[in-house]
Design a protein around this motif. Structure first.
Motif, PDB file in Angstrom:
ATOM      1  N   VAL A   1       5.542   4.893  -3.953  1.00  0.00           N
ATOM      2  CA  VAL A   1       4.555   5.218  -2.920  1.00  0.00           C
ATOM      3  C   VAL A   1       3.182   5.507  -3.534  1.00  0.00           C
ATOM      4  O   VAL A   1       2.165   4.918  -3.153  1.00  0.00           O
ATOM      5  CB  VAL A   1       5.036   6.420  -2.081  1.00  0.00           C
ATOM      6  N   LEU A   2       3.139   6.383  -4.520  1.00  0.00           N
ATOM      7  CA  LEU A   2       1.841   6.757  -5.095  1.00  0.00           C
ATOM      8  C   LEU A   2       1.171   5.579  -5.802  1.00  0.00           C
ATOM      9  O   LEU A   2      -0.004   5.294  -5.563  1.00  0.00           O
ATOM     10  CB  LEU A   2       2.004   7.921  -6.082  1.00  0.00           C
ATOM     11  N   GLY A   3       1.922   4.890  -6.646  1.00  0.00           N
ATOM     12  CA  GLY A   3       1.350   3.759  -7.387  1.00  0.00           C
ATOM     13  C   GLY A   3       0.809   2.693  -6.452  1.00  0.00           C
ATOM     14  O   GLY A   3      -0.268   2.129  -6.677  1.00  0.00           O
ATOM     15  N   SER A   4       1.561   2.419  -5.385  1.00  0.00           N
ATOM     16  CA  SER A   4       1.130   1.405  -4.429  1.00  0.00           C
ATOM     17  C   SER A   4      -0.138   1.850  -3.700  1.00  0.00           C
ATOM     18  O   SER A   4      -1.088   1.076  -3.543  1.00  0.00           O
ATOM     19  CB  SER A   4       2.237   1.141  -3.402  1.00  0.00           C
ATOM     20  N   ALA A   5      -0.136   3.112  -3.265  1.00  0.00           N
ATOM     21  CA  ALA A   5      -1.286   3.610  -2.501  1.00  0.00           C
ATOM     22  C   ALA A   5      -2.538   3.698  -3.374  1.00  0.00           C
ATOM     23  O   ALA A   5      -3.638   3.300  -2.965  1.00  0.00           O
ATOM     24  CB  ALA A   5      -0.961   4.973  -1.896  1.00  0.00           C
ATOM     25  N   MET A   6      -2.375   4.185  -4.604  1.00  0.00           N
ATOM     26  CA  MET A   6      -3.517   4.257  -5.530  1.00  0.00           C
ATOM     27  C   MET A   6      -4.009   2.860  -5.871  1.00  0.00           C
ATOM     28  O   MET A   6      -5.200   2.628  -6.041  1.00  0.00           O
ATOM     29  CB  MET A   6      -3.103   4.945  -6.836  1.00  0.00           C
ATOM     30  N   GLY A   7      -3.049   1.940  -6.017  1.00  0.00           N
ATOM     31  CA  GLY A   7      -3.396   0.596  -6.470  1.00  0.00           C
ATOM     32  C   GLY A   7      -4.040  -0.260  -5.392  1.00  0.00           C
ATOM     33  O   GLY A   7      -4.733  -1.220  -5.701  1.00  0.00           O
ATOM     34  N   ILE A   8      -3.821   0.046  -4.128  1.00  0.00           N
ATOM     35  CA  ILE A   8      -4.426  -0.809  -3.100  1.00  0.00           C
ATOM     36  C   ILE A   8      -5.820  -0.321  -2.746  1.00  0.00           C
ATOM     37  O   ILE A   8      -6.684  -1.110  -2.401  1.00  0.00           O
ATOM     38  CB  ILE A   8      -3.570  -0.909  -1.816  1.00  0.00           C
ATOM     39  N   ASP A   9      -6.056   0.967  -2.839  1.00  0.00           N
ATOM     40  CA  ASP A   9      -7.336   1.509  -2.376  1.00  0.00           C
ATOM     41  C   ASP A   9      -8.353   1.452  -3.518  1.00  0.00           C
ATOM     42  O   ASP A   9      -8.233   2.154  -4.516  1.00  0.00           O
ATOM     43  CB  ASP A   9      -7.148   2.945  -1.891  1.00  0.00           C
ATOM     44  N   LYS A  10      -9.356   0.610  -3.354  1.00  0.00           N
ATOM     45  CA  LYS A  10     -10.299   0.394  -4.452  1.00  0.00           C
ATOM     46  C   LYS A  10     -11.079   1.657  -4.817  1.00  0.00           C
ATOM     47  O   LYS A  10     -11.551   1.787  -5.945  1.00  0.00           O
ATOM     48  CB  LYS A  10     -11.238  -0.770  -4.120  1.00  0.00           C
ATOM     49  N   ILE A  11     -11.221   2.580  -3.869  1.00  0.00           N
ATOM     50  CA  ILE A  11     -11.932   3.828  -4.175  1.00  0.00           C
ATOM     51  C   ILE A  11     -11.024   4.754  -4.981  1.00  0.00           C
ATOM     52  O   ILE A  11     -11.405   5.257  -6.044  1.00  0.00           O
ATOM     53  CB  ILE A  11     -12.422   4.509  -2.871  1.00  0.00           C
ATOM     54  N   ALA A  12      -9.792   4.944  -4.512  1.00  0.00           N
ATOM     55  CA  ALA A  12      -8.831   5.794  -5.234  1.00  0.00           C
ATOM     56  C   ALA A  12      -8.555   5.223  -6.621  1.00  0.00           C
ATOM     57  O   ALA A  12      -8.523   5.948  -7.627  1.00  0.00           O
ATOM     58  CB  ALA A  12      -7.526   5.889  -4.438  1.00  0.00           C
TER      59      ALA A  12
ATOM     60  N   LYS B   1     -16.929  -4.477   0.008  1.00  0.00           N
ATOM     61  CA  LYS B   1     -15.502  -4.778   0.135  1.00  0.00           C
ATOM     62  C   LYS B   1     -14.788  -3.738   1.009  1.00  0.00           C
ATOM     63  O   LYS B   1     -14.986  -2.541   0.814  1.00  0.00           O
ATOM     64  CB  LYS B   1     -14.801  -4.724  -1.233  1.00  0.00           C
ATOM     65  N   PRO B   2     -13.906  -4.197   1.908  1.00  0.00           N
ATOM     66  CA  PRO B   2     -12.963  -3.244   2.510  1.00  0.00           C
ATOM     67  C   PRO B   2     -12.122  -2.687   1.359  1.00  0.00           C
ATOM     68  O   PRO B   2     -11.729  -3.445   0.469  1.00  0.00           O
ATOM     69  CB  PRO B   2     -12.094  -4.112   3.430  1.00  0.00           C
ATOM     70  N   ALA B   3     -11.834  -1.382   1.346  1.00  0.00           N
ATOM     71  CA  ALA B   3     -11.177  -0.793   0.166  1.00  0.00           C
ATOM     72  C   ALA B   3      -9.720  -1.205   0.022  1.00  0.00           C
ATOM     73  O   ALA B   3      -9.188  -1.222  -1.075  1.00  0.00           O
ATOM     74  CB  ALA B   3     -11.295   0.725   0.208  1.00  0.00           C
ATOM     75  N   ASN B   4      -9.052  -1.550   1.136  1.00  0.00           N
ATOM     76  CA  ASN B   4      -7.595  -1.731   1.091  1.00  0.00           C
ATOM     77  C   ASN B   4      -7.102  -3.149   1.395  1.00  0.00           C
ATOM     78  O   ASN B   4      -6.092  -3.320   2.048  1.00  0.00           O
ATOM     79  CB  ASN B   4      -6.924  -0.767   2.074  1.00  0.00           C
ATOM     80  N   LEU B   5      -7.817  -4.127   0.931  1.00  0.00           N
ATOM     81  CA  LEU B   5      -7.369  -5.503   1.184  1.00  0.00           C
ATOM     82  C   LEU B   5      -7.164  -6.256  -0.120  1.00  0.00           C
ATOM     83  O   LEU B   5      -7.163  -5.670  -1.198  1.00  0.00           O
ATOM     84  CB  LEU B   5      -8.376  -6.226   2.085  1.00  0.00           C
ATOM     85  N   GLY B   6      -6.956  -7.554  -0.009  1.00  0.00           N
ATOM     86  CA  GLY B   6      -6.801  -8.408  -1.179  1.00  0.00           C
ATOM     87  C   GLY B   6      -7.154  -9.821  -0.789  1.00  0.00           C
ATOM     88  O   GLY B   6      -7.589 -10.072   0.348  1.00  0.00           O
ATOM     89  N   SER B   7      -6.998 -10.752  -1.725  1.00  0.00           N
ATOM     90  CA  SER B   7      -7.329 -12.161  -1.489  1.00  0.00           C
ATOM     91  C   SER B   7      -8.792 -12.359  -1.079  1.00  0.00           C
ATOM     92  O   SER B   7      -9.118 -13.358  -0.451  1.00  0.00           O
ATOM     93  CB  SER B   7      -6.407 -12.782  -0.426  1.00  0.00           C
TER      94      SER B   7
ATOM     95  N   ASP C   1       0.782  -1.236   0.000  1.00  0.00           N
ATOM     96  CA  ASP C   1       0.000   0.000   0.000  1.00  0.00           C
ATOM     97  C   ASP C   1       0.815   1.287   0.000  1.00  0.00           C
ATOM     98  O   ASP C   1       0.262   2.367   0.149  1.00  0.00           O
ATOM     99  CB  ASP C   1      -0.930   0.008   1.224  1.00  0.00           C
ATOM    100  N   GLY C   2       2.157   1.170  -0.120  1.00  0.00           N
ATOM    101  CA  GLY C   2       2.962   2.385  -0.150  1.00  0.00           C
ATOM    102  C   GLY C   2       3.704   2.646   1.142  1.00  0.00           C
ATOM    103  O   GLY C   2       4.654   3.434   1.159  1.00  0.00           O
ATOM    104  N   THR C   3       3.302   1.987   2.233  1.00  0.00           N
ATOM    105  CA  THR C   3       3.968   2.243   3.514  1.00  0.00           C
ATOM    106  C   THR C   3       5.413   1.740   3.471  1.00  0.00           C
ATOM    107  O   THR C   3       6.348   2.490   3.747  1.00  0.00           O
ATOM    108  CB  THR C   3       3.203   1.554   4.665  1.00  0.00           C
ATOM    109  N   VAL C   4       5.586   0.484   3.104  1.00  0.00           N
ATOM    110  CA  VAL C   4       6.927  -0.089   2.999  1.00  0.00           C
ATOM    111  C   VAL C   4       7.717   0.602   1.886  1.00  0.00           C
ATOM    112  O   VAL C   4       8.921   0.864   2.028  1.00  0.00           O
ATOM    113  CB  VAL C   4       6.830  -1.614   2.762  1.00  0.00           C
ATOM    114  N   GLN C   5       7.033   0.924   0.789  1.00  0.00           N
ATOM    115  CA  GLN C   5       7.703   1.597  -0.328  1.00  0.00           C
ATOM    116  C   GLN C   5       8.276   2.933   0.123  1.00  0.00           C
ATOM    117  O   GLN C   5       9.366   3.317  -0.321  1.00  0.00           O
ATOM    118  CB  GLN C   5       6.715   1.777  -1.496  1.00  0.00           C
TER     119      GLN C   5
END
Ligand code: ATP
Ligand code: MG
Ligand code: MG
Ligand code: MG
Length: 347
Positions: A119-130, A178-184, A100-104
């Motif tokens: 950071v941006l790509g990860s954060a945009m890519g994890i949040d389903k709303i963004a 859906k929670p916006a920031n999860l997977g699997s 989600d960009g934190t580790v990045q």
């Protein structure tokens, strides 16, 4: 000298176990390609309480695939000393606190190249709303949806019924919560009536403060893998089929419940459209290195809707991402090598 690759895995996420499996596959691919690529793998494990471990503990977790048992309260974070020796990071963490960009952000500050999006790509890519906002801006077709926040569900008992009314007025059943920031598929529910909607919203709010509700579609599920930085390439398209109600956690990770079809048996023109949309999606969220883009293909109308992008997709030997590249003439060890090279190129 061999380049020291820090394989960062585990993580504070519901996808901890998936990450261990991905890391194990990457470590063995690098061992396999050892005579070709000259990398030294240094496993660095993030336990469920957030503590980092290198050395024997990390090696052992890769070997046994058993998460380290930890007390959640002993979470004094520190770097293992080995960390300063790492020349390229390969974070293979799925979900929050990793994809989600934190580790990045941390790796960026360390001034060492790392595989995958920034950071941006990860954060945009994890949040389903963004993500969906960026896709809409790029003109990519997708399902109708509504964004919801935890306070609308939990804080004020008068707000919640109105929220449900509004969802029902906007979307038809069945819909997906859906929670916006999860997977699997963690925390995702398919709901068919008001009661299921209320339960699913309450449950999703326990995972995330941002929640999305989407119109349900009946469609084939196809995916495409993207690899590269400024001139990324799309793989052949793959399809997943299953008998369950939807592609939920159990279906994803129980052997035999889902079938992968690579390449997907779809018309060439549809495959080409999916590949083009994948590259557009990759650019729309500013992804880098790798991403897997998931779609709905409505066969009857020929419509293709984008579902989501995953910037650190599952990476086990049987996962879609490496399999789609294998079918595109990029075998697993070479794929890992290219990802490391793209990380160095981007640095
Ligand atoms: P991943 O493991 O791919 O990251 P995820 O947790 O991000 O998954 P999604 O891909 O958004 O979740 O959804 C998981 C599954 O739920 C989909 O593969 C599909 O089977 C089903 N699904 C999700 N949204 C919809 C929808 N709008 N209509 C129909 N099915 C859906
Ligand atoms: Mg996802
Ligand atoms: Mg994911
Ligand atoms: Mg998905």
């Amino acid at each position: 000298a061999r380049t020291k690759i820090g394989l960062l895995f585990g993580g504070c996420s519901g996808e901890h176990e998936v990450s261990i499996n991905s890391a194990k596959a990457i470590a063995s691919a690098l061992a396999q390609g050892d005579n070709l690529y000259h990398y030294e793998v240094i496993p660095v494990y993030i336990a469920k309480n957030g503590i980092w471990y290198a050395g024997d503990i990390a090696h052992n977790i890769l070997k046994t695939k058993q998460p380290l048992e930890v007390e959640t309260n002993q979470s004094r974070w520190q770097f293992p000393p080995l960390v300063s020796e790492i020349e390229v990071w390969f974070p293979i963490l799925h979900g929050p606190n990793g994809e989600d960009g934190t580790v990045q952000g941390l790796l960026q500050l360390m001034q060492v190249p790392y595989v995958g999006s920034g950071v941006l790509g990860s954060a945009m890519g994890i949040d389903k709303i963004a993500m969906k906002t960026a896709f809409a801006e790029a003109g990519l077709p997708q399902v109708k949806y509504m964004a919801v926040t935890r306070p609308q569900i939990w804080s004020n008992p008068c707000v919640f019924p109105k929220l449900c009314d509004e969802i029902e007025a906007t979307l038809d059943y069945p819909c997906f919560v859906k929670p916006a920031n999860l997977g699997s598929s963690v925390g995702i529910a398919k709901v068919r009536n008001r009661q299921e909607l209320e339960t699913a919203l309450d449950n999703a709010a326990s995972y995330d403060r941002r929640i999305i509700v989407e119109a349900g579609v009946v469609a084939r599920e196809v995916e495409c893998a993207v690899l590269g930085n400024d001139d990324p390439k799309a793989s052949v398209v793959g399809e997943i089929s299953f008998n369950s109600d939807f592609y939920d956690y159990e279906t994803k990770y129980t052997e035999g419940l889902a079938q992968l079809h690579i390449p997907a048996q779809i018309p060439d023109a549809i495959a080409a459209k999916i590949q083009a949309m994948s590259l557009q999606a990759f650019a729309a969220v500013d992804a880098a290195g790798l991403a897997r883009v998931d779609f709905f293909y409505i066969e009857a109308t020929g419509e293709v809707l984008i579902n989501e992008i995953n910037t650190l997709p599952g990476f086990t030997a049987t996962s879609m991402y490496p399999q789609m590249w294998a079918a595109t003439n990029v075998p697993f060890p070479e794929l890992v090598n290219r990802l490391i090279q793209f990380a160095i190129e981007r640095h």
